[in-house]
Design a protein around this motif. Structure first.
Motif, PDB file in Angstrom:
ATOM      1  N   LEU A  18       0.904  -1.220   0.048  1.00  0.00           N
ATOM      2  CA  LEU A  18      -0.049   0.023   0.105  1.00  0.00           C
ATOM      3  C   LEU A  18       0.823   1.211   0.002  1.00  0.00           C
ATOM      4  N   ARG A  19       0.564   2.150  -1.051  1.00  0.00           N
ATOM      5  CA  ARG A  19       1.228   3.296  -0.960  1.00  0.00           C
ATOM      6  C   ARG A  19       0.486   4.647  -1.540  1.00  0.00           C
ATOM      7  N   ALA A  20       0.808   5.830  -1.186  1.00  0.00           N
ATOM      8  CA  ALA A  20       0.114   6.858  -1.882  1.00  0.00           C
ATOM      9  C   ALA A  20       1.310   7.656  -2.517  1.00  0.00           C
ATOM     10  N   GLU A  21       2.392   7.133  -2.694  1.00  0.00           N
ATOM     11  CA  GLU A  21       3.677   7.843  -3.249  1.00  0.00           C
ATOM     12  C   GLU A  21       3.925   6.825  -4.498  1.00  0.00           C
ATOM     13  N   VAL A  22       3.664   7.220  -5.525  1.00  0.00           N
ATOM     14  CA  VAL A  22       3.867   6.675  -6.706  1.00  0.00           C
ATOM     15  C   VAL A  22       4.697   7.293  -7.799  1.00  0.00           C
ATOM     16  N   ASP A  23       5.546   6.521  -8.407  1.00  0.00           N
ATOM     17  CA  ASP A  23       6.347   7.359  -9.179  1.00  0.00           C
ATOM     18  C   ASP A  23       5.947   7.146 -10.839  1.00  0.00           C
ATOM     19  N   ILE A  24       5.116   8.217 -11.320  1.00  0.00           N
ATOM     20  CA  ILE A  24       4.464   8.167 -12.597  1.00  0.00           C
ATOM     21  C   ILE A  24       5.213   8.833 -13.665  1.00  0.00           C
ATOM     22  N   GLN A  25       5.377   8.034 -14.392  1.00  0.00           N
ATOM     23  CA  GLN A  25       6.021   8.439 -15.663  1.00  0.00           C
ATOM     24  C   GLN A  25       4.951   8.608 -17.124  1.00  0.00           C
ATOM     25  N   GLU A  26       5.161   9.924 -17.509  1.00  0.00           N
ATOM     26  CA  GLU A  26       4.293  10.104 -18.708  1.00  0.00           C
ATOM     27  C   GLU A  26       5.041   9.375 -20.189  1.00  0.00           C
ATOM     28  N   VAL A  27       4.455   8.553 -20.580  1.00  0.00           N
ATOM     29  CA  VAL A  27       4.912   7.745 -21.874  1.00  0.00           C
ATOM     30  C   VAL A  27       4.139   8.463 -23.242  1.00  0.00           C
ATOM     31  N   THR A  28       4.754   8.797 -24.114  1.00  0.00           N
ATOM     32  CA  THR A  28       4.227   8.912 -25.809  1.00  0.00           C
ATOM     33  C   THR A  28       4.424   8.035 -26.480  1.00  0.00           C
ATOM     34  N   SER A  29       3.580   7.430 -26.894  1.00  0.00           N
ATOM     35  CA  SER A  29       3.795   6.141 -27.942  1.00  0.00           C
ATOM     36  C   SER A  29       4.309   6.705 -29.277  1.00  0.00           C
ATOM     37  N   PRO A  30       4.898   6.084 -30.126  1.00  0.00           N
ATOM     38  CA  PRO A  30       5.454   6.490 -31.328  1.00  0.00           C
ATOM     39  C   PRO A  30       4.068   6.995 -32.207  1.00  0.00           C
ATOM     40  N   ASN A  31       3.092   6.609 -31.888  1.00  0.00           N
ATOM     41  CA  ASN A  31       2.070   7.266 -32.794  1.00  0.00           C
ATOM     42  C   ASN A  31       1.339   8.393 -32.082  1.00  0.00           C
ATOM     43  N   GLY A  32       1.883   8.971 -31.071  1.00  0.00           N
ATOM     44  CA  GLY A  32       1.515  10.098 -30.238  1.00  0.00           C
ATOM     45  C   GLY A  32       0.390   9.980 -29.170  1.00  0.00           C
ATOM     46  N   VAL A  33       0.189   8.730 -28.810  1.00  0.00           N
ATOM     47  CA  VAL A  33      -0.595   8.375 -27.755  1.00  0.00           C
ATOM     48  C   VAL A  33      -0.056   8.575 -26.458  1.00  0.00           C
ATOM     49  N   THR A  34      -0.563   9.457 -25.325  1.00  0.00           N
ATOM     50  CA  THR A  34      -0.065   9.391 -24.002  1.00  0.00           C
ATOM     51  C   THR A  34      -0.644   8.560 -23.139  1.00  0.00           C
ATOM     52  N   ALA A  35       0.176   8.025 -22.307  1.00  0.00           N
ATOM     53  CA  ALA A  35      -0.128   6.993 -21.254  1.00  0.00           C
ATOM     54  C   ALA A  35       0.809   7.305 -19.896  1.00  0.00           C
ATOM     55  N   TRP A  36       0.241   7.134 -19.083  1.00  0.00           N
ATOM     56  CA  TRP A  36       0.873   7.182 -17.734  1.00  0.00           C
ATOM     57  C   TRP A  36       1.236   5.810 -17.252  1.00  0.00           C
ATOM     58  N   LEU A  37       2.616   5.858 -16.736  1.00  0.00           N
ATOM     59  CA  LEU A  37       3.060   4.462 -16.122  1.00  0.00           C
ATOM     60  C   LEU A  37       3.891   4.427 -14.897  1.00  0.00           C
ATOM     61  N   VAL A  38       3.652   3.341 -14.199  1.00  0.00           N
ATOM     62  CA  VAL A  38       4.145   3.022 -12.911  1.00  0.00           C
ATOM     63  C   VAL A  38       4.908   1.711 -12.917  1.00  0.00           C
ATOM     64  N   GLU A  39       6.161   1.870 -12.858  1.00  0.00           N
ATOM     65  CA  GLU A  39       6.920   0.666 -13.270  1.00  0.00           C
ATOM     66  C   GLU A  39       7.143  -0.121 -12.026  1.00  0.00           C
ATOM     67  N   GLU A  40       6.967  -1.253 -11.893  1.00  0.00           N
ATOM     68  CA  GLU A  40       6.970  -2.461 -10.873  1.00  0.00           C
ATOM     69  C   GLU A  40       7.366  -3.749 -11.296  1.00  0.00           C
ATOM     70  N   HIS A  41       8.705  -4.107 -11.120  1.00  0.00           N
ATOM     71  CA  HIS A  41       9.157  -5.229 -11.799  1.00  0.00           C
ATOM     72  C   HIS A  41       9.507  -6.151 -10.887  1.00  0.00           C
ATOM     73  N   SER A  42       8.890  -6.206  -9.609  1.00  0.00           N
ATOM     74  CA  SER A  42       8.925  -7.149  -8.813  1.00  0.00           C
ATOM     75  C   SER A  42       8.280  -8.504  -8.914  1.00  0.00           C
ATOM     76  N   ILE A  43       7.276  -8.394  -9.871  1.00  0.00           N
ATOM     77  CA  ILE A  43       6.367  -9.645 -10.018  1.00  0.00           C
ATOM     78  C   ILE A  43       6.137  -9.360 -11.603  1.00  0.00           C
ATOM     79  N   PRO A  44       5.949 -10.227 -12.188  1.00  0.00           N
ATOM     80  CA  PRO A  44       5.887 -10.526 -13.783  1.00  0.00           C
ATOM     81  C   PRO A  44       4.505 -10.333 -14.295  1.00  0.00           C
ATOM     82  N   PHE A  45       3.843  -9.051 -13.888  1.00  0.00           N
ATOM     83  CA  PHE A  45       2.610  -8.953 -14.101  1.00  0.00           C
ATOM     84  C   PHE A  45       2.149  -7.331 -14.318  1.00  0.00           C
TER      85      PHE A  45
END
Length: 438
Positions: A18-45
């Motif tokens: 549980l956390r209310a501090e998340v590291d959000i990255q703004e991602v722009t796809s090659p076709n120009g669609v904006t997405a927000w991402l929180v990377e969490e590589h501790s589990i393959p999901f």
């Protein structure tokens, strides 16, 4: 298999702390669609959430319920797979999809394992780009929708909601149920469903959030692959809803039941209003705080008129209400309504006590981290932030905004927002002491 998938995704979605501090990255796809991402590589999901602004209010004229029926069919066969084949493919990939439509948005949620990402995305894409709308599936889901409509017609809370929306929003889509009517749903054709999909699932109103085991570059590629082929633009949104709820008074809908249900409302406050946070905290004290709220204290605890009463802000994209609900015995509902009006007027004039304000802020800030209890929930929060045009650092600053609300803010906003003379009640039941309206 279904129970296994449910357990699997519950386990994985709760694996993040549980956390209310998340590291959000703004991602722009090659076709120009904006997405927000929180990377969490501790589990393959990974969990991904996609919202399309517009939702059921984009139903074509005379086609009410088309978006609702269409959404219910997105996982009932796509591409070369019929409904059963699609369900079996999702189970084999250990992936989970869900599709929902509301007044203002259509939402798509997906959860998948890293090892099955490409196949899961391809399957999800097929449901968005090439749903089959097979006749047997259409008739089966149409029957389910008609059953919901018939059930709603016998449910006091739903009857009250339908009547209140009808009174409040006139000829705007908000005035009618997103599920449509028995007549409108029966008349929908396959072509109507294709048109509804193309009206709602468009690239100009899409928001994307993802949390999990995926990099920014991979997310950008995934988004383009997933959404490629959708229409670039959709129809114009309806005009702003014009508020029309009667000023004060009651509307009574007779219904044979020993307990009356009442919804009450008047015009509210939009999400982007500078006074939204003071209004949010004010409502927590007024009726949003359960047993700690003023309405519960006055209506239930002191007088025993109900098991529960509450209030809430309802800020839709094109119209806002402040609302509440209560249920009471037919011979006591009139008194409950009178007390609610008195509370509304008292808080409008006098505000709330200092301790009530502090308790509300303590609860709201303390409960906030509990919303971040898994990848899917975080993805949904991020997409909601985008749809509401909130800044990317909103999660980090939200509690500061709550804590910044002062007694002067509460007093000002109570005077502005709460209008006891405008508060209108819609009562469904056989209330004593109130005049029947219909």
């Amino acid at each position: 298999m279904k129970s296994f998938l449910t357990s699997l995704f519950l386990t994985l979605s709760l694996a993040s702390p549980l956390r209310a501090e998340v590291d959000i990255q703004e991602v722009t796809s090659p076709n120009g669609v904006t997405a927000w991402l929180v990377e969490e590589h501790s589990i393959p999901f990974t969990a991904i959430e996609i919202w399309f602004r517009g939702g059921a209010r984009l139903d074509a004229e005379g086609k009410r319920g088309a978006s609702y029926l269409m959404t219910g069919l997105l996982e009932e066969g796509a591409g070369e797979l019929d409904a059963q084949g699609f369900a079996e493919a999702a189970e084999e990939l250990a992936t989970s999809f869900s599709y929902n439509v509301y007044d203002d948005t259509l939402t798509v949620s997906a959860q998948f394992l890293t090892e099955n990402r490409d196949e899961a995305v391809a399957l999800l894409r097929s449901s968005l780009i090439e749903p089959r709308f097979d006749e047997d599936a259409v008739e089966r889901v149409r029957g389910q929708v008609e059953s919901i409509i018939r059930s709603d017609a016998k449910t006091p809370n739903t009857i009250a909601s339908k009547k209140l929306n009808e009174l409040a929003w006139g000829d705007h889509p908000y005035a009618t149920s997103i599920s449509g009517t028995l007549e409108s749903v029966a008349a929908l054709t396959r072509d109507d469903l294709i048109e509804a999909k193309d009206r709602v699932l468009t690239l100009d109103r899409v928001y994307v959030g993802a949390v999990g085991d995926i990099t920014p570059d991979a997310l950008g590629e995934l988004v383009d692959e997933l959404l490629a082929g959708l229409p670039e633009t959709g129809p114009d949104l309806p005009a702003e809803a014009v508020y029309g709820l009667p000023k004060g008074g009651e509307t009574v809908v007779e219904f044979e039941t020993p307990q009356s249900v009442a919804l009450f409302a008047h015009e509210g406050i939009k999400r982007d209003d500078p006074d939204f946070f003071p209004a949010y905290v004010l409502n927590q004290v007024l009726g949003g705080g359960g047993f700690a709220s003023i309405l519960m204290e006055e209506v239930r605890e002191k007088r025993g008129l109900t098991y529960g009463v509450s209030s809430f802000l309802a800020p839709r994209d094109q119209g806002a209400l402040i609302m509440g609900q209560v249920a009471s015995a037919n011979d006591r509902i009139a008194e409950a309504i009178e007390v609610i009006r008195e509370v509304w007027a008292d808080v409008a004039e006098n505000g709330v006590a200092e301790q009530q304000l502090e308790d509300a802020k303590t609860f709201l800030t303390g409960a906030y981290p509990l919303r971040f209890d898994g990848n899917a929930n975080i993805a949904g929060i991020m997409v909601g932030m985008q749809a509401e045009d909130l800044p990317i650092d909103y999660i980090a600053t939200r509690n500061d905004k709550v804590n910044a609300v002062t007694m002067d803010d509460i007093k000002r906003v109570a005077e502005r927002l709460l209008r006891p003379e405008d508060l209108h009640f819609v009562i469904v039941g056989k209330p004593e002491g109130l005049e029947k309206s219909e």
